[in-house]
Scaffold this active site. Sequence first.
Site, mmCIF file in Angstrom:
data_model
loop_
_atom_site.group_PDB
_atom_site.id
_atom_site.type_symbol
_atom_site.label_atom_id
_atom_site.label_comp_id
_atom_site.label_asym_id
_atom_site.label_seq_id
_atom_site.Cartn_x
_atom_site.Cartn_y
_atom_site.Cartn_z
ATOM 1 C CD GLU A 157 -2.777 -1.395 2.401
ATOM 2 O OE1 GLU A 157 -2.811 -0.479 3.228
ATOM 3 O OE2 GLU A 157 -3.451 -2.434 2.510
ATOM 4 C CG ASN A 198 -0.537 -7.203 -1.256
ATOM 5 O OD1 ASN A 198 -1.161 -7.772 -2.142
ATOM 6 N ND2 ASN A 198 -0.940 -7.183 0.018
ATOM 7 C CG HIS A 234 -9.696 -6.046 0.886
ATOM 8 N ND1 HIS A 234 -9.975 -7.172 1.647
ATOM 9 C CD2 HIS A 234 -8.373 -5.813 1.038
ATOM 10 C CE1 HIS A 234 -8.859 -7.579 2.237
ATOM 11 N NE2 HIS A 234 -7.877 -6.781 1.886
ATOM 12 C CD GLU A 262 -4.463 -8.142 1.809
ATOM 13 O OE1 GLU A 262 -5.344 -7.432 2.338
ATOM 14 O OE2 GLU A 262 -3.247 -7.894 1.919
ATOM 15 C CG ASP A 264 -12.576 -9.327 2.035
ATOM 16 O OD1 ASP A 264 -12.472 -8.356 1.272
ATOM 17 O OD2 ASP A 264 -12.120 -9.342 3.205
HETATM 18 O O1 G3I Z 1 -3.391 -6.684 19.048
HETATM 19 C C1 G3I Z 1 -4.566 -6.058 19.585
HETATM 20 C C2 G3I Z 1 -4.998 -6.739 20.834
HETATM 21 O O2 G3I Z 1 -3.993 -6.571 21.820
HETATM 22 C C3 G3I Z 1 -6.330 -6.121 21.310
HETATM 23 O O3 G3I Z 1 -6.803 -6.841 22.416
HETATM 24 C C4 G3I Z 1 -7.366 -6.195 20.203
HETATM 25 C C5 G3I Z 1 -8.673 -5.526 20.581
HETATM 26 O O4 G3I Z 1 -9.328 -4.975 19.476
HETATM 27 O O5 G3I Z 1 -6.847 -5.555 19.063
HETATM 28 C C6 G3I Z 1 -5.678 -6.144 18.562
HETATM 29 O O6 G3I Z 1 -5.258 -5.477 17.400
HETATM 30 C C7 G3I Z 1 -6.010 -5.738 16.241
HETATM 31 C C8 G3I Z 1 -5.100 -6.348 15.199
HETATM 32 O O7 G3I Z 1 -5.803 -6.530 13.988
HETATM 33 C C9 G3I Z 1 -4.527 -7.693 15.626
HETATM 34 O O8 G3I Z 1 -5.550 -8.613 15.858
HETATM 35 C C10 G3I Z 1 -6.576 -4.434 15.729
HETATM 36 O O9 G3I Z 1 -7.544 -3.923 16.632
HETATM 37 C C11 G3I Z 1 -7.229 -4.626 14.371
HETATM 38 O O10 G3I Z 1 -7.567 -3.363 13.820
HETATM 39 C C12 G3I Z 1 -6.247 -5.307 13.427
HETATM 40 O O11 G3I Z 1 -6.915 -5.511 12.190
HETATM 41 C C13 G3I Z 1 -6.125 -5.991 11.133
HETATM 42 C C14 G3I Z 1 -5.985 -4.948 10.040
HETATM 43 O O12 G3I Z 1 -5.273 -5.497 8.948
HETATM 44 C C15 G3I Z 1 -5.258 -3.703 10.516
HETATM 45 O O13 G3I Z 1 -5.321 -2.736 9.509
HETATM 46 C C16 G3I Z 1 -6.837 -7.198 10.573
HETATM 47 O O14 G3I Z 1 -6.876 -8.238 11.548
HETATM 48 C C17 G3I Z 1 -6.129 -7.692 9.311
HETATM 49 O O15 G3I Z 1 -6.910 -8.695 8.719
HETATM 50 C C18 G3I Z 1 -5.991 -6.520 8.345
HETATM 51 O O16 G3I Z 1 -5.348 -6.961 7.192
HETATM 52 C C19 G3I Z 1 -5.099 -5.970 6.173
HETATM 53 C C20 G3I Z 1 -3.839 -6.394 5.441
HETATM 54 O O17 G3I Z 1 -2.785 -6.566 6.347
HETATM 55 C C21 G3I Z 1 -3.457 -5.376 4.365
HETATM 56 N N1 G3I Z 1 -4.569 -5.130 3.478
HETATM 57 C C22 G3I Z 1 -5.827 -4.770 4.103
HETATM 58 C C23 G3I Z 1 -6.229 -5.838 5.136
HETATM 59 C C24 G3I Z 1 -7.577 -5.516 5.731
HETATM 60 O O18 G3I Z 1 -7.533 -4.353 6.487
#
Ligand code: G3I
Length: 342
Positions: A157, A198, A234, A262, A264
Amino acid sequence: MVHLLATLLALVTVAACSPTFKPKSKPELNTIAKQHRKLYFGTATDNPELNDTAYRAILDDNRMFGQITPANSMKWFATEPSPGEFTFHDGDVIANLAKKNRQLLRGHNCVWHNQLPDWVSTGTFTEKEILAVVERHCETLVRHYRGQVYAWDVINEVFNDDGTFRQDVFFNSSGSKFIPTAFHAARRADPHAKLYANDFNIEGPNAKSAAYQNLIKTLKKEGVPIDGIGFQSHFIVGELPPNIKENMEAFTKLGVEVAVTELDVRMTLPETPELLAQQRKDYETVISVCQAVKGCIGVTVWDFTDKFSWVPGTFAGQGAACPWDENLKEKPGFFGIIDGFN
Ligand code: G3I
């Protein structure tokens, strides 16, 4: 008695030979993808989900998924939380799972503006300093998984939708110099891994996909190793961009492979039969495009079940984006994927 036994035997034989007797096996997405000359059909997964037994029964089946991507655990916040201190525990769990399941692994990712530890995102760096930081991160991360990763998302990105560079800590400190630095470091660290850029919103021809095509041309001209482009994909139900196939081909003509990394297809909730039917068509379209383009090597969904989708946490009121529902039952979209390969 002999007569009765003979009759029973005859009945069993007839039943066993009849097509309706065979227990119907579930279609297996990776098997189907490979039958259609793709390298894999895969899914993202995340460490907290691995305790879910019913989920694992599907995830671990390499006939369904021939490839996995860690959704979070190889990102910078997880792997280098303090300068020069690397922690690979959660990433290793996913890498070991891929090995055990005999699934390919995609590494995600080396350099991204999001999910950075504070010391990177709020730090101030000279050009020389940020390039050293990027180099150490990419080289150490990729080297740790050397030999285990099919492809790395080296940069993730880096462009805005209008095709200008994203103003993040990397760009603000080095211009675009961090890009060759990251690719060279990754190549040194694992010469056999495919190295990708990506991004999302590059699936159709537009300013952002043109920016990536120009970047790929420049990198190749300058001898920077780039092997692939990841179309994150996405999508929103009913809103696929036109001309995805032509756009994919424009990339493959530049000498890179393409992967749908990715996928969906989200919708505004609640689900309706109409939305699910359109979603089925959208999944089918994406797969059929990848199927039609030789240089599209595989497709990864960004987790396969609505139970663990990232969408509702990011887009309030939206969801139901995956091919399996929250109860791990296949949705129409699952069958759209199968149709797309045929
Ligand atoms: O690690 C914390 C944890 O300590 C806490 O308890 C919990 C409570 O909400 O949050 C946790 O962090 C989360 C993190 O994922 C790890 O699980 C964040 O809130 C959450 O926002 C984060 O989301 C991820 C997101 O990227 C961040 O932008 C998604 O799981 C993940 O699927 C998503 O993946 C991205 C790709 O890397 C890049 N392309 C877009 C895609 C979708 O956003």
